[in-house]
Design a protein around this motif. Structure first.
Motif, PDB file in Angstrom:
ATOM      1  N   LEU A 135      46.128  -7.039  21.578  1.00 32.07           N
ATOM      2  CA  LEU A 135      45.370  -8.196  21.124  1.00 32.07           C
ATOM      3  C   LEU A 135      46.040  -9.499  21.586  1.00 32.07           C
ATOM      4  N   LYS A 136      47.364  -9.517  21.558  1.00 32.23           N
ATOM      5  CA  LYS A 136      48.053 -10.723  22.028  1.00 32.23           C
ATOM      6  C   LYS A 136      47.784 -10.953  23.501  1.00 32.23           C
TER       7      LYS A 136
ATOM      8  N   ASN B  71      45.196 -10.051  25.045  1.00 28.72           N
ATOM      9  CA  ASN B  71      43.807 -10.522  25.149  1.00 28.72           C
ATOM     10  C   ASN B  71      43.707 -12.017  24.937  1.00 28.72           C
ATOM     11  N   VAL B  72      44.428 -12.513  23.924  1.00 31.51           N
ATOM     12  CA  VAL B  72      44.339 -13.950  23.618  1.00 31.51           C
ATOM     13  C   VAL B  72      44.860 -14.764  24.794  1.00 31.51           C
TER      14      VAL B  72
ATOM     15  N   GLU C  59      42.388 -14.734  27.535  1.00 33.50           N
ATOM     16  CA  GLU C  59      41.248 -15.585  27.202  1.00 33.50           C
ATOM     17  C   GLU C  59      41.598 -17.050  27.421  1.00 33.50           C
TER      18      GLU C  59
ATOM     19  N   GLY D 134      41.262 -17.306  21.206  1.00 36.87           N
ATOM     20  CA  GLY D 134      41.623 -16.421  20.116  1.00 36.87           C
ATOM     21  C   GLY D 134      41.034 -16.850  18.793  1.00 36.87           C
ATOM     22  N   GLU D 135      39.967 -17.673  18.836  1.00 38.02           N
ATOM     23  CA  GLU D 135      39.379 -18.125  17.570  1.00 38.02           C
ATOM     24  C   GLU D 135      38.715 -16.952  16.874  1.00 38.02           C
TER      25      GLU D 135
ATOM     26  N   MET E  24      36.617 -12.462  18.883  1.00 39.21           N
ATOM     27  CA  MET E  24      38.003 -12.013  18.748  1.00 39.21           C
ATOM     28  C   MET E  24      38.660 -12.730  17.600  1.00 39.21           C
ATOM     29  N   ALA E  25      39.470 -12.046  16.877  1.00 41.65           N
ATOM     30  CA  ALA E  25      40.109 -12.651  15.718  1.00 41.65           C
ATOM     31  C   ALA E  25      41.369 -13.363  16.154  1.00 41.65           C
ATOM     32  N   SER E  26      41.649 -14.482  15.508  1.00 45.33           N
ATOM     33  CA  SER E  26      42.914 -15.151  15.760  1.00 45.33           C
ATOM     34  C   SER E  26      43.995 -14.494  14.932  1.00 45.33           C
ATOM     35  N   SER E  27      43.762 -13.255  14.637  1.00 47.24           N
ATOM     36  CA  SER E  27      44.620 -12.573  13.689  1.00 47.24           C
ATOM     37  C   SER E  27      46.033 -12.411  14.213  1.00 47.24           C
ATOM     38  N   VAL E  28      46.202 -12.443  15.536  1.00 51.37           N
ATOM     39  CA  VAL E  28      47.538 -12.154  16.043  1.00 51.37           C
ATOM     40  C   VAL E  28      48.379 -13.392  16.224  1.00 51.37           C
ATOM     41  N   ASP E  29      47.873 -14.556  15.741  1.00 51.45           N
ATOM     42  CA  ASP E  29      48.668 -15.767  15.923  1.00 51.45           C
ATOM     43  C   ASP E  29      49.989 -15.691  15.198  1.00 51.45           C
TER      44      ASP E  29
ATOM     45  N   LEU F 207      55.930 -11.783  19.402  1.00 53.74           N
ATOM     46  CA  LEU F 207      56.099 -10.698  20.360  1.00 53.74           C
ATOM     47  C   LEU F 207      57.447 -10.032  20.183  1.00 53.74           C
TER      48      LEU F 207
ATOM     49  N   LEU G 110      57.427  -7.026  18.119  1.00 52.07           N
ATOM     50  CA  LEU G 110      56.792  -5.830  18.639  1.00 52.07           C
ATOM     51  C   LEU G 110      57.684  -5.093  19.616  1.00 52.07           C
TER      52      LEU G 110
END
Lengths: 129, 122
Positions: free
Chosen positions: A89-90, A92-93, A96, A109-110, B1-6, B10, B13
Protein backbone atom coordinates in the motif's frame (compact mmCIF):
# COMPACT_ATOMS: atom_id res chain seq x y z
CA UNK A 1 -30.81 -84.57 -53.36
CA UNK A 2 -28.11 -87.12 -53.06
CA UNK A 3 -25.61 -85.80 -50.53
CA UNK A 4 -22.82 -88.15 -51.25
CA UNK A 5 -19.79 -87.63 -49.09
CA UNK A 6 -21.22 -84.43 -47.55
CA UNK A 7 -20.67 -84.28 -43.82
CA UNK A 8 -23.01 -82.10 -41.83
CA UNK A 9 -23.82 -81.71 -38.19
CA UNK A 10 -27.16 -82.65 -36.86
CA UNK A 11 -28.56 -81.66 -33.46
CA UNK A 12 -28.64 -85.02 -31.71
CA UNK A 13 -29.11 -85.94 -28.03
CA UNK A 14 -25.89 -86.25 -26.02
CA UNK A 15 -24.09 -89.57 -25.68
CA UNK A 16 -25.90 -91.78 -23.22
CA UNK A 17 -29.13 -89.93 -23.67
CA UNK A 18 -30.59 -87.10 -21.57
CA UNK A 19 -30.52 -87.26 -17.78
CA UNK A 20 -33.69 -87.97 -15.82
CA UNK A 21 -36.16 -85.13 -15.26
CA UNK A 22 -36.32 -84.22 -11.59
CA UNK A 23 -39.98 -84.20 -10.60
CA UNK A 24 -39.60 -85.10 -6.91
CA UNK A 25 -40.09 -82.63 -4.05
CA UNK A 26 -37.05 -80.55 -3.04
CA UNK A 27 -36.64 -80.73 0.74
CA UNK A 28 -33.09 -79.48 1.59
CA UNK A 29 -31.56 -80.23 4.96
CA UNK A 30 -31.47 -77.22 7.32
CA UNK A 31 -27.77 -76.64 7.93
CA UNK A 32 -28.11 -73.76 10.42
CA UNK A 33 -31.20 -72.49 12.18
CA UNK A 34 -32.58 -69.06 11.49
CA UNK A 35 -31.46 -67.71 14.89
CA UNK A 36 -27.89 -68.82 14.30
CA UNK A 37 -27.72 -67.08 10.98
CA UNK A 38 -29.11 -63.88 12.50
CA UNK A 39 -26.59 -64.03 15.33
CA UNK A 40 -23.80 -64.40 12.83
CA UNK A 41 -25.07 -61.38 10.94
CA UNK A 42 -25.34 -59.42 14.18
CA UNK A 43 -21.77 -60.31 15.10
CA UNK A 44 -20.51 -59.14 11.72
CA UNK A 45 -22.47 -55.90 12.04
CA UNK A 46 -21.19 -55.13 15.53
CA UNK A 47 -17.63 -55.75 14.46
CA UNK A 48 -18.22 -53.45 11.52
CA UNK A 49 -19.78 -50.72 13.63
CA UNK A 50 -16.96 -50.90 16.12
CA UNK A 51 -14.45 -50.44 13.33
CA UNK A 52 -16.42 -47.51 11.91
CA UNK A 53 -16.64 -45.77 15.28
CA UNK A 54 -12.97 -46.25 16.10
CA UNK A 55 -12.02 -45.11 12.60
CA UNK A 56 -14.09 -41.97 13.06
CA UNK A 57 -12.39 -41.29 16.38
CA UNK A 58 -8.99 -41.64 14.80
CA UNK A 59 -9.96 -39.34 11.96
CA UNK A 60 -11.15 -36.78 14.45
CA UNK A 61 -7.79 -36.92 16.26
CA UNK A 62 -5.94 -36.47 12.99
CA UNK A 63 -8.10 -33.50 12.12
CA UNK A 64 -7.44 -31.97 15.52
CA UNK A 65 -3.74 -32.42 15.05
CA UNK A 66 -3.87 -30.75 11.66
CA UNK A 67 -5.85 -27.83 13.05
CA UNK A 68 -3.52 -27.36 16.01
CA UNK A 69 -0.56 -27.29 13.63
CA UNK A 70 -2.25 -24.69 11.45
CA UNK A 71 -3.33 -22.53 14.37
CA UNK A 72 0.20 -22.58 15.77
CA UNK A 73 1.55 -21.28 12.50
CA UNK A 74 -1.15 -18.66 12.04
CA UNK A 75 0.54 -15.73 13.87
CA UNK A 76 3.78 -16.22 11.96
CA UNK A 77 2.07 -16.11 8.61
CA UNK A 78 -0.32 -13.35 9.59
CA UNK A 79 2.53 -11.07 10.69
CA UNK A 80 4.30 -11.62 7.38
CA UNK A 81 1.10 -10.95 5.48
CA UNK A 82 0.43 -7.73 7.39
CA UNK A 83 3.88 -6.41 6.58
CA UNK A 84 3.55 -7.36 2.96
CA UNK A 85 0.19 -5.62 2.60
CA UNK A 86 1.40 -2.43 4.25
CA UNK A 87 4.50 -2.34 2.10
CA UNK A 88 2.42 -2.75 -1.04
CA UNK A 89 0.00 0.00 0.00
CA UNK A 90 2.86 2.38 0.74
CA UNK A 91 4.37 1.68 -2.66
CA UNK A 92 0.96 2.38 -4.18
CA UNK A 93 0.75 5.78 -2.53
CA UNK A 94 4.20 6.71 -3.76
CA UNK A 95 3.38 5.59 -7.28
CA UNK A 96 0.15 7.55 -7.18
CA UNK A 97 1.98 10.69 -6.06
CA UNK A 98 4.43 10.29 -8.93
CA UNK A 99 1.70 9.75 -11.48
CA UNK A 100 -0.56 12.58 -10.32
CA UNK A 101 2.26 15.05 -9.81
CA UNK A 102 1.03 17.63 -12.24
CA UNK A 103 -2.62 17.41 -11.34
CA UNK A 104 -3.57 20.41 -9.18
CA UNK A 105 -5.34 19.70 -5.94
CA UNK A 106 -4.76 15.96 -5.91
CA UNK A 107 -4.03 14.42 -2.57
CA UNK A 108 -2.01 11.25 -3.08
CA UNK A 109 -3.31 8.41 -0.98
CA UNK A 110 -6.49 10.25 -0.01
CA UNK A 111 -8.91 7.98 1.72
CA UNK A 112 -12.17 7.26 -0.05
CA UNK A 113 -13.82 6.38 3.25
CA UNK A 114 -15.25 8.59 5.95
CA UNK A 115 -13.72 6.60 8.75
CA UNK A 116 -10.33 6.07 10.33
CA UNK A 117 -10.60 2.38 10.91
CA UNK A 118 -8.62 -0.10 8.90
CA UNK A 119 -10.38 -1.11 5.71
CA UNK A 120 -8.89 -4.34 4.38
CA UNK A 121 -7.55 -3.64 0.93
CA UNK A 122 -8.96 -5.20 -2.22
CA UNK A 123 -6.62 -7.81 -3.70
CA UNK A 124 -6.14 -5.71 -6.83
CA UNK A 125 -4.52 -3.03 -4.69
CA UNK A 126 -1.87 -5.35 -3.40
CA UNK A 127 -0.95 -7.75 -6.17
CA UNK A 128 2.10 -6.51 -8.06
CA UNK A 129 1.34 -5.53 -11.60
CA UNK B 1 -7.30 4.21 -1.88
CA UNK B 2 -7.13 4.76 1.82
CA UNK B 3 -4.63 7.11 3.35
CA UNK B 4 -4.43 4.46 5.96
CA UNK B 5 -0.73 3.87 5.54
CA UNK B 6 0.33 7.43 6.32
CA UNK B 7 0.97 6.53 9.93
CA UNK B 8 3.08 3.52 9.03
CA UNK B 9 6.83 3.87 9.09
CA UNK B 10 8.73 1.95 6.47
CA UNK B 11 11.30 1.31 9.16
CA UNK B 12 8.72 -0.67 11.13
CA UNK B 13 8.16 -2.93 8.19
CA UNK B 14 11.79 -3.89 7.81
CA UNK B 15 12.04 -7.22 9.52
CA UNK B 16 14.25 -10.22 8.87
CA UNK B 17 11.82 -12.52 7.18
CA UNK B 18 11.84 -16.27 7.61
CA UNK B 19 12.70 -18.05 4.40
CA UNK B 20 11.24 -21.49 4.85
CA UNK B 21 8.83 -23.65 2.91
CA UNK B 22 5.52 -25.10 3.99
CA UNK B 23 6.82 -28.59 4.78
CA UNK B 24 9.28 -27.20 7.31
CA UNK B 25 6.62 -25.08 8.87
CA UNK B 26 4.17 -27.95 9.16
CA UNK B 27 6.83 -30.23 10.58
CA UNK B 28 7.90 -27.78 13.23
CA UNK B 29 4.49 -26.26 13.84
CA UNK B 30 3.51 -28.02 17.06
CA UNK B 31 6.81 -27.38 18.77
CA UNK B 32 6.96 -23.85 17.43
CA UNK B 33 3.56 -23.24 19.01
CA UNK B 34 4.95 -24.32 22.37
CA UNK B 35 8.16 -22.34 22.08
CA UNK B 36 6.68 -19.04 20.90
CA UNK B 37 3.43 -19.28 22.81
CA UNK B 38 3.55 -15.90 24.54
CA UNK B 39 4.55 -13.91 21.46
CA UNK B 40 1.90 -15.60 19.38
CA UNK B 41 -0.81 -15.01 21.96
CA UNK B 42 0.09 -11.35 22.31
CA UNK B 43 0.10 -10.78 18.59
CA UNK B 44 -3.24 -12.52 18.04
CA UNK B 45 -4.83 -10.67 20.95
CA UNK B 46 -3.64 -7.34 19.55
CA UNK B 47 -4.78 -8.24 16.08
CA UNK B 48 -8.23 -9.43 17.04
CA UNK B 49 -8.82 -6.52 19.37
CA UNK B 50 -8.52 -3.69 16.91
CA UNK B 51 -8.60 -5.60 13.63
CA UNK B 52 -5.84 -3.24 12.60
CA UNK B 53 -2.51 -4.49 11.33
CA UNK B 54 -0.95 -1.06 11.65
CA UNK B 55 -1.19 -1.22 15.41
CA UNK B 56 0.41 -4.63 15.80
CA UNK B 57 3.63 -4.22 13.90
CA UNK B 58 5.82 -4.48 16.99
CA UNK B 59 4.14 -7.68 18.18
CA UNK B 60 4.43 -9.06 14.66
CA UNK B 61 8.12 -8.33 14.65
CA UNK B 62 8.49 -10.23 17.92
CA UNK B 63 6.61 -13.19 16.48
CA UNK B 64 8.91 -13.33 13.48
CA UNK B 65 12.00 -12.94 15.66
CA UNK B 66 10.87 -15.78 17.88
CA UNK B 67 10.27 -17.90 14.81
CA UNK B 68 13.75 -17.15 13.51
CA UNK B 69 15.21 -18.08 16.87
CA UNK B 70 13.28 -21.33 17.00
CA UNK B 71 14.27 -22.46 13.54
CA UNK B 72 17.90 -21.58 14.04
CA UNK B 73 17.85 -23.59 17.28
CA UNK B 74 16.38 -26.51 15.36
CA UNK B 75 19.02 -26.20 12.71
CA UNK B 76 21.71 -26.07 15.32
CA UNK B 77 20.60 -29.02 17.44
CA UNK B 78 18.27 -31.33 15.54
CA UNK B 79 19.12 -30.78 11.92
CA UNK B 80 19.22 -34.39 10.63
CA UNK B 81 16.10 -35.60 12.39
CA UNK B 82 14.14 -32.52 11.40
CA UNK B 83 15.33 -32.75 7.81
CA UNK B 84 14.25 -36.39 7.64
CA UNK B 85 10.89 -35.47 9.10
CA UNK B 86 10.05 -32.58 6.86
CA UNK B 87 11.30 -34.42 3.79
CA UNK B 88 8.90 -37.23 4.65
CA UNK B 89 6.07 -34.75 5.07
CA UNK B 90 6.97 -33.11 1.80
CA UNK B 91 6.58 -36.40 -0.02
CA UNK B 92 3.33 -37.36 1.71
CA UNK B 93 1.04 -34.41 1.18
CA UNK B 94 2.01 -33.11 4.63
CA UNK B 95 -0.16 -35.73 6.30
CA UNK B 96 1.00 -36.37 9.83
CA UNK B 97 -0.25 -39.96 9.96
CA UNK B 98 2.09 -41.05 7.19
CA UNK B 99 5.24 -39.87 8.90
CA UNK B 100 5.03 -41.26 12.41
CA UNK B 101 8.41 -43.00 12.29
CA UNK B 102 10.57 -39.94 11.51
CA UNK B 103 8.30 -37.97 13.80
CA UNK B 104 9.23 -40.12 16.79
CA UNK B 105 12.93 -39.53 16.23
CA UNK B 106 12.39 -35.82 15.74
CA UNK B 107 10.22 -35.55 18.86
CA UNK B 108 12.82 -37.39 20.92
CA UNK B 109 15.57 -35.09 19.67
CA UNK B 110 13.59 -31.93 20.38
CA UNK B 111 12.61 -33.17 23.82
CA UNK B 112 16.20 -33.97 24.65
CA UNK B 113 17.95 -30.94 23.19
CA UNK B 114 15.35 -28.19 23.49
CA UNK B 115 13.13 -29.52 26.26
CA UNK B 116 9.95 -29.10 24.25
CA UNK B 117 7.20 -31.69 24.42
CA UNK B 118 4.79 -32.27 21.60
CA UNK B 119 1.34 -31.13 22.75
CA UNK B 120 -1.02 -33.98 23.49
CA UNK B 121 -3.89 -34.38 21.10
CA UNK B 122 -6.60 -35.90 23.22
Amino acid sequence: MAAVGLKYKQDMPPKGGFSDINYKRNLPVRVKSGWTIMLGGLAAMSAGFYLVVSGNKERRQLYREKMIARLSLLPLLQAEQDRRVLRALKANVEAEAAIMENVPGWQAGESVYNTDRWIPPVPQQITPM
Amino acid sequence: MASSVDTVNLRDLEVDELNITSALMTGASLHYGEYCRSQNDKFMACRYEGKDPRKCLEEGRQVTDCGMKFFSLLKQHCNEEFTAYWTCLDENNQEFKRCRKPQKKYDACVLQKLGLERPKIS
